[in-house]
Design an enzyme around this catalytic site. Structure first.
Site, PDB file in Angstrom:
ATOM      1  N   ASN A 131       0.863  -1.180   0.000  1.00  0.00           N
ATOM      2  CA  ASN A 131       0.000   0.000   0.000  1.00  0.00           C
ATOM      3  C   ASN A 131       0.902   1.233   0.000  1.00  0.00           C
ATOM      4  O   ASN A 131       1.447   1.611   1.033  1.00  0.00           O
ATOM      5  CB  ASN A 131      -0.884  -0.044   1.262  1.00  0.00           C
ATOM      6  CG  ASN A 131      -1.700   1.221   1.460  1.00  0.00           C
ATOM      7  OD1 ASN A 131      -1.802   2.048   0.547  1.00  0.00           O
ATOM      8  ND2 ASN A 131      -2.268   1.373   2.650  1.00  0.00           N
ATOM      9  N   LYS A 143       0.218   4.302  -0.332  1.00  0.00           N
ATOM     10  CA  LYS A 143      -0.382   5.527   0.224  1.00  0.00           C
ATOM     11  C   LYS A 143      -0.074   6.715  -0.708  1.00  0.00           C
ATOM     12  O   LYS A 143       0.019   6.532  -1.916  1.00  0.00           O
ATOM     13  CB  LYS A 143       0.083   5.759   1.659  1.00  0.00           C
ATOM     14  CG  LYS A 143      -0.126   4.496   2.512  1.00  0.00           C
ATOM     15  CD  LYS A 143       0.008   4.694   3.970  1.00  0.00           C
ATOM     16  CE  LYS A 143      -0.188   3.348   4.667  1.00  0.00           C
ATOM     17  NZ  LYS A 143      -0.201   3.432   6.109  1.00  0.00           N
ATOM     18  N   HIS A 184      -9.677   1.197   4.738  1.00  0.00           N
ATOM     19  CA  HIS A 184      -8.397   1.388   5.427  1.00  0.00           C
ATOM     20  C   HIS A 184      -8.614   2.352   6.592  1.00  0.00           C
ATOM     21  O   HIS A 184      -9.395   3.310   6.479  1.00  0.00           O
ATOM     22  CB  HIS A 184      -7.351   1.948   4.452  1.00  0.00           C
ATOM     23  CG  HIS A 184      -5.982   1.940   5.044  1.00  0.00           C
ATOM     24  ND1 HIS A 184      -5.567   2.922   5.928  1.00  0.00           N
ATOM     25  CD2 HIS A 184      -4.959   1.069   4.930  1.00  0.00           C
ATOM     26  CE1 HIS A 184      -4.333   2.632   6.319  1.00  0.00           C
ATOM     27  NE2 HIS A 184      -3.940   1.525   5.727  1.00  0.00           N
ATOM     28  N   GLU A 211      -7.000   4.771   7.665  1.00  0.00           N
ATOM     29  CA  GLU A 211      -6.795   6.195   7.332  1.00  0.00           C
ATOM     30  C   GLU A 211      -8.026   6.778   6.638  1.00  0.00           C
ATOM     31  O   GLU A 211      -8.363   7.949   6.834  1.00  0.00           O
ATOM     32  CB  GLU A 211      -5.521   6.354   6.476  1.00  0.00           C
ATOM     33  CG  GLU A 211      -4.282   6.176   7.342  1.00  0.00           C
ATOM     34  CD  GLU A 211      -3.061   5.615   6.631  1.00  0.00           C
ATOM     35  OE1 GLU A 211      -2.995   5.652   5.385  1.00  0.00           O
ATOM     36  OE2 GLU A 211      -2.160   5.115   7.343  1.00  0.00           O
ATOM     37  N   GLU A 248      -5.609  -4.944  10.404  1.00  0.00           N
ATOM     38  CA  GLU A 248      -4.579  -3.939  10.652  1.00  0.00           C
ATOM     39  C   GLU A 248      -4.900  -3.207  11.941  1.00  0.00           C
ATOM     40  O   GLU A 248      -5.727  -2.274  11.940  1.00  0.00           O
ATOM     41  CB  GLU A 248      -4.539  -2.914   9.518  1.00  0.00           C
ATOM     42  CG  GLU A 248      -4.191  -3.506   8.176  1.00  0.00           C
ATOM     43  CD  GLU A 248      -3.592  -2.445   7.253  1.00  0.00           C
ATOM     44  OE1 GLU A 248      -2.450  -2.634   6.830  1.00  0.00           O
ATOM     45  OE2 GLU A 248      -4.255  -1.428   6.989  1.00  0.00           O
ATOM     46  N   GLY A 257       2.270   2.251  10.814  1.00  0.00           N
ATOM     47  CA  GLY A 257       3.254   3.323  10.694  1.00  0.00           C
ATOM     48  C   GLY A 257       3.905   3.717  12.006  1.00  0.00           C
ATOM     49  O   GLY A 257       4.543   4.761  12.096  1.00  0.00           O
ATOM     50  N   SER A 293       3.192  -2.121  10.399  1.00  0.00           N
ATOM     51  CA  SER A 293       4.627  -2.192  10.654  1.00  0.00           C
ATOM     52  C   SER A 293       5.247  -3.557  10.340  1.00  0.00           C
ATOM     53  O   SER A 293       6.140  -4.013  11.056  1.00  0.00           O
ATOM     54  CB  SER A 293       4.942  -1.767  12.093  1.00  0.00           C
ATOM     55  OG  SER A 293       4.563  -0.414  12.290  1.00  0.00           O
TER      56      SER A 293
HETATM   57  P1  PGA Z   1       2.695   0.295   7.675  1.00  0.00           P
HETATM   58  O1  PGA Z   1       1.245   0.520   6.992  1.00  0.00           O
HETATM   59  O2  PGA Z   1       3.240  -1.004   7.116  1.00  0.00           O
HETATM   60  O3  PGA Z   1       3.500   1.484   7.274  1.00  0.00           O
HETATM   61  O4  PGA Z   1       2.472   0.204   9.137  1.00  0.00           O
HETATM   62  C1  PGA Z   1       0.364  -0.534   6.753  1.00  0.00           C
HETATM   63  C2  PGA Z   1      -0.922  -0.018   6.140  1.00  0.00           C
HETATM   64  O5  PGA Z   1      -1.379   1.054   6.525  1.00  0.00           O
HETATM   65  O6  PGA Z   1      -1.523  -0.659   5.266  1.00  0.00           O
END
Ligand code: PGA
Length: 254
Positions: A12, A14, A98, A100, A170, A176, A215
């Site tokens: 992903n 982003k 997601h 976000e 997640e 993140g 992460s």
């Molecule tokens: P990350 O993000 O691996 O940077 O923690 C995962 C995601 O948001 O899909």
């Protein structure tokens, strides 16, 4: 009956990267992809890089998709992108729900369910993201939250159609942040999700892939992917460098 679920690792991206970054990342992933046959590799660039994905990955085994879509096929929805537009760019997958999108863009349960259905209706495979915040986990609400996120979708779609989808667990506190659920913590939630789906359809529960995200890095992927109910990963930060992403793809047990 033994159910085989092909492991998947999805990147992903982003809102990251220039045109040039996208080109070199996609080329590197494509060039290495036939050395990672045990894993289905998926990349999810931003909308503006989908054409580049189609050009570079077109004849490869790597699939691509988008990070969001809107409802319907077309219309007066300034700034939005529809399922048929994504299909037109060769997308196979699309992220839905997601955290976000849920948190920063206020997508509620019913909008996420509508987007999930819109994806299916247009022949895309939604990757439905679910997960609890840190507060919810601390209050012991992880299962309550995830049940509600799944239920709002299950109420709008048949179990057989849901089999086209992928789920990504997640935990919001792990995205993140460098904090990862331990393999055991993640496995507990993945098992909970699979058991929850059992009540709808045994076939669905056994065949749907449940990815872990939050992460994931090359050095923790192997242990996570070795868990019986973890079918791969949804990777954010570590998907932006070909080497770390491919290393994660290679961490899938063969
Ligand atoms: P990350 O993000 O691996 O940077 O923690 C995962 C995601 O948001 O899909």
């Amino acid at each position: 009956m033994v159910y085989m679920r092909k492991k998947m690792v999805a990147g992903n991206w982003k809102m990251h990267g220039s045109r040039c970054d996208a080109q070199s990342l996609l080329k590197a992933i494509k060039d290495a992809s036939d050395t990672v046959m045990q894993t289905e590799i998926v990349v999810l660039p931003s909308f503006v890089h989908l054409q580049i994905a189609e050009d570079i990955l077109g004849k490869s085994l790597v699939s691509w998709g988008a990070q969001n879509l809107y409802l319907g096929s077309s219309g007066a929805f300034t700034g939005e992108v529809s399922g048929p537009m994504l299909v037109d760019y060769g997308c196979h997958y699309v992220l839905v729900g997601h955290s976000e999108r849920r948190i920063l863009f206020h997508e509620d349960l019913s909008l996420v369910a509508a987007k999930f259905n819109a994806a299916l209706q247009h022949g895309l495979h939604p990757i439905l993201c679910v997960g609890e915040t840190k507060d919810e986990r601390e209050q012991g609400l992880t299962e309550v939250v995830i049940r509600a996120q799944l239920e709002s979708v299950m109420q709008t779609v048949s179990a057989s159609l849901f089999r086209q989808a992928v789920i990504a667990y997640e935990p919001v506190w792990a995205i993140g942040t460098g904090l990862t659920a331990t393999p055991e913590e993640a496995e507990t939630v993945h098992k909970f999700i699979r058991d929850y789906l059992m009540q709808y359809q045994v076939e669905l529960a056994n065949t749907v892939r449940i990815l872990y995200g939050g992460s994931v890095k090359a050095d923790n992927a192997r242990e996570l992917f070795a868990m019986p109910n973890i079918d791969g990963g949804l990777i954010g930060g570590a998907s932006l460098k070909a080497e770390s992403f491919l290393e994660i793809c290679r961490a899938v047990p063969s």
